[in-house]
Enzyme design. Structure first.
Site, mmCIF file in Angstrom:
data_model
loop_
_atom_site.group_PDB
_atom_site.id
_atom_site.type_symbol
_atom_site.label_atom_id
_atom_site.label_comp_id
_atom_site.label_asym_id
_atom_site.label_seq_id
_atom_site.Cartn_x
_atom_site.Cartn_y
_atom_site.Cartn_z
ATOM 1 N N ARG A 80 1.060 -1.113 -0.105
ATOM 2 C CA ARG A 80 -0.198 -0.123 -0.048
ATOM 3 C C ARG A 80 0.176 0.667 0.049
ATOM 4 O O ARG A 80 0.428 2.561 -0.215
ATOM 5 C CB ARG A 80 -1.025 -0.199 1.671
ATOM 6 C CG ARG A 80 -1.858 -1.060 0.831
ATOM 7 C CD ARG A 80 -2.252 -0.831 2.763
ATOM 8 N NE ARG A 80 -3.741 -0.277 2.329
ATOM 9 C CZ ARG A 80 -4.913 -1.319 2.334
ATOM 10 N NH1 ARG A 80 -4.727 -2.445 2.738
ATOM 11 N NH2 ARG A 80 -6.583 -0.561 2.742
ATOM 12 N N ARG A 124 -21.786 -2.408 2.971
ATOM 13 C CA ARG A 124 -21.560 -4.248 3.226
ATOM 14 C C ARG A 124 -21.567 -4.299 5.115
ATOM 15 O O ARG A 124 -21.763 -3.345 5.459
ATOM 16 C CB ARG A 124 -19.865 -3.446 3.507
ATOM 17 C CG ARG A 124 -18.448 -4.885 4.042
ATOM 18 C CD ARG A 124 -17.456 -5.298 3.517
ATOM 19 N NE ARG A 124 -17.120 -3.755 4.122
ATOM 20 C CZ ARG A 124 -15.309 -4.164 3.530
ATOM 21 N NH1 ARG A 124 -14.985 -4.814 3.379
ATOM 22 N NH2 ARG A 124 -15.487 -3.165 4.223
HETATM 23 P P1 AP5 Z 1 -8.702 -3.954 3.879
HETATM 24 O O1 AP5 Z 1 -8.730 -4.596 5.453
HETATM 25 O O2 AP5 Z 1 -7.245 -3.980 3.384
HETATM 26 O O3 AP5 Z 1 -8.878 -2.956 4.039
HETATM 27 P P2 AP5 Z 1 -9.678 -1.911 2.257
HETATM 28 O O4 AP5 Z 1 -8.714 -2.294 1.359
HETATM 29 O O5 AP5 Z 1 -9.778 -1.004 2.674
HETATM 30 O O6 AP5 Z 1 -10.772 -3.003 1.186
HETATM 31 P P3 AP5 Z 1 -12.148 -3.197 1.609
HETATM 32 O O7 AP5 Z 1 -11.415 -4.441 2.543
HETATM 33 O O8 AP5 Z 1 -12.332 -2.251 3.131
HETATM 34 O O9 AP5 Z 1 -12.469 -3.725 0.313
HETATM 35 P P4 AP5 Z 1 -12.234 -5.071 -0.484
HETATM 36 O O10 AP5 Z 1 -11.665 -4.453 -1.645
HETATM 37 O O11 AP5 Z 1 -11.971 -6.077 0.304
HETATM 38 O O12 AP5 Z 1 -14.085 -5.101 -0.469
HETATM 39 P P5 AP5 Z 1 -15.042 -5.645 -0.201
HETATM 40 O O13 AP5 Z 1 -14.843 -6.730 -1.222
HETATM 41 O O14 AP5 Z 1 -15.215 -6.492 1.324
HETATM 42 O O15 AP5 Z 1 -7.226 -2.552 5.193
HETATM 43 C C1 AP5 Z 1 -7.965 -2.434 6.572
HETATM 44 C C2 AP5 Z 1 -7.356 -1.600 7.128
HETATM 45 O O16 AP5 Z 1 -6.257 -2.144 7.756
HETATM 46 C C3 AP5 Z 1 -6.648 0.031 6.554
HETATM 47 O O17 AP5 Z 1 -7.272 1.226 6.454
HETATM 48 C C4 AP5 Z 1 -5.488 -0.213 7.008
HETATM 49 O O18 AP5 Z 1 -5.415 0.375 8.063
HETATM 50 C C5 AP5 Z 1 -4.872 -1.494 7.556
HETATM 51 N N1 AP5 Z 1 -3.953 -1.858 6.669
HETATM 52 C C6 AP5 Z 1 -3.945 -3.117 6.251
HETATM 53 N N2 AP5 Z 1 -3.203 -3.377 5.241
HETATM 54 C C7 AP5 Z 1 -2.536 -2.756 5.178
HETATM 55 C C8 AP5 Z 1 -1.191 -1.939 4.843
HETATM 56 N N3 AP5 Z 1 -0.546 -3.196 3.974
HETATM 57 N N4 AP5 Z 1 -0.386 -1.638 4.893
HETATM 58 C C9 AP5 Z 1 -0.984 -0.962 5.709
HETATM 59 N N5 AP5 Z 1 -2.366 -1.191 6.876
HETATM 60 C C10 AP5 Z 1 -3.485 -1.157 6.391
HETATM 61 O O19 AP5 Z 1 -16.471 -5.338 -1.395
HETATM 62 C C11 AP5 Z 1 -17.239 -4.429 -0.622
HETATM 63 C C12 AP5 Z 1 -18.582 -4.458 -0.190
HETATM 64 O O20 AP5 Z 1 -19.066 -4.582 -1.185
HETATM 65 C C13 AP5 Z 1 -18.986 -5.758 0.271
HETATM 66 O O21 AP5 Z 1 -19.676 -5.800 0.093
HETATM 67 C C14 AP5 Z 1 -19.295 -7.102 -1.263
HETATM 68 O O22 AP5 Z 1 -20.290 -7.362 -0.942
HETATM 69 C C15 AP5 Z 1 -20.035 -5.486 -2.448
HETATM 70 N N6 AP5 Z 1 -19.013 -5.730 -3.609
HETATM 71 C C16 AP5 Z 1 -18.012 -6.580 -3.809
HETATM 72 N N7 AP5 Z 1 -18.135 -7.237 -5.025
HETATM 73 C C17 AP5 Z 1 -19.390 -6.352 -5.802
HETATM 74 C C18 AP5 Z 1 -19.356 -6.020 -7.407
HETATM 75 N N8 AP5 Z 1 -18.434 -6.012 -8.308
HETATM 76 N N9 AP5 Z 1 -20.529 -5.888 -7.439
HETATM 77 C C19 AP5 Z 1 -21.226 -5.245 -6.014
HETATM 78 N N10 AP5 Z 1 -21.325 -5.057 -5.138
HETATM 79 C C20 AP5 Z 1 -19.578 -5.711 -4.818
HETATM 80 ZN ZN ZN Z 2 -11.313 -6.436 1.968
#
Ligand code: AP5
Ligand code: ZN
Length: 204
Positions: free
Chosen positions: A87, A126
């Site tokens: 990231r 979500r």
């Molecule tokens: P992290 O858990 O990585 O969260 P994020 O990157 O913010 O991503 P999300 O998990 O929120 O989203 P996603 O892309 O996985 O979407 P999802 O499939 O769930 O990180 C959280 C925190 O941890 C960070 O803020 C930071 O503090 C820390 N952190 C983590 N990694 C780090 C690193 N490398 N360095 C530093 N800090 C770090 O889908 C989302 C929603 O949309 C769901 O409800 C799903 O059902 C829906 N959905 C999914 N696909 C579709 C579609 N095609 N159409 C319609 N709806 C859909």
């Molecule tokens: Zn995720």
């Protein structure tokens, strides 16, 4: 194979990782999931990470790189998806070094493209089944009536906005980093989940 899922919060990285785990023999390394588990269990790592996560900021690079180093030791012979890592440029360079040491390289970086407004819609809707980790959306994939779901702590509107800001300033520079290496593949993450999956498969 080694894949990186790069993209803003809520782009569907976790959803697609689950598909590739179930169907294509991949192992998912999600730094977010590892950190949430640590917070839940109250470990040293969890105590360090919690305040960053709750405010939508990145956890410091050295903590994250340490986690990845450990994981790579156990999993280096597997098909891996890095979900939500790297990231920062510093994390990306460290990953290159670690892979280099074990004679591996990144096969593809999948960039999930999605506008901010759509991210806000997805994350505010979500819901998660805490027993199985299954991810739902109140509108797009509603949970069955008998499943009790919870909301992630960082899926509040103010925190979502901060996470997006952090993505654009600290993570988006990786797009350039990987496109210069000719391993970046952009996909339209606004499509329905099965369509996004097909796009990813066509890259592989
Ligand atoms: P992290 O858990 O990585 O969260 P994020 O990157 O913010 O991503 P999300 O998990 O929120 O989203 P996603 O892309 O996985 O979407 P999802 O499939 O769930 O990180 C959280 C925190 O941890 C960070 O803020 C930071 O503090 C820390 N952190 C983590 N990694 C780090 C690193 N490398 N360095 C530093 N800090 C770090 O889908 C989302 C929603 O949309 C769901 O409800 C799903 O059902 C829906 N959905 C999914 N696909 C579709 C579609 N095609 N159409 C319609 N709806 C859909
Ligand atoms: Zn995720």
């Amino acid at each position: 194979k080694i894949l990186i899922f790069l993209g803003p919060p809520g782009a569907g990285k976790g959803t697609q990782s689950q598909f590739l785990k179930d169907r294509d023999n991949f192992i998912q390394i999600s730094t977010g999931d590892i950190l949430r588990e640590a917070v839940k269990n109250g470990t040293e790592l969890g105590k360090k990470a919690k305040s960053y996560m709750d405010t939508g900021q990145l956890v410091p690079d050295e903590i994250i790189i340490g986690i990845i180093e450990e994981k790579l030791k156990e999993l280096s012979d597997k098909n891996i998806i890095f979900d939500g890592f790297p990231r920062t440029l510093n994390q990306a360079e460290s990953l290159d070094k670690l892979l280099n040491q074990i004679g591996k390289k990144i096969d593809a970086v999948i960039l999930f493209e999605i506008p901010d407004e759509e991210v806000i819609r997805r994350l505010s809707g979500r819901r998660i089944d805490p027993k199985t980790g299954t991810v739902y959306h109140i509108e797009f994939s509603p949970p069955p009536k008998d499943v009790e779901v919870i909301q992630r702590d960082d899926d509040k509107e103010e925190v979502i906005k901060k996470r997006l800001e952090v993505y654009h300033s600290q993570t988006a520079p990786l797009i350039d980093y990987y496109s210069k290496k000719n391993i970046l593949y952009k996909i339209d993450a606004t499509l329905p989940p099965e369509e996004v999956y097909k796009k990813i498969k066509s890259v592989l």
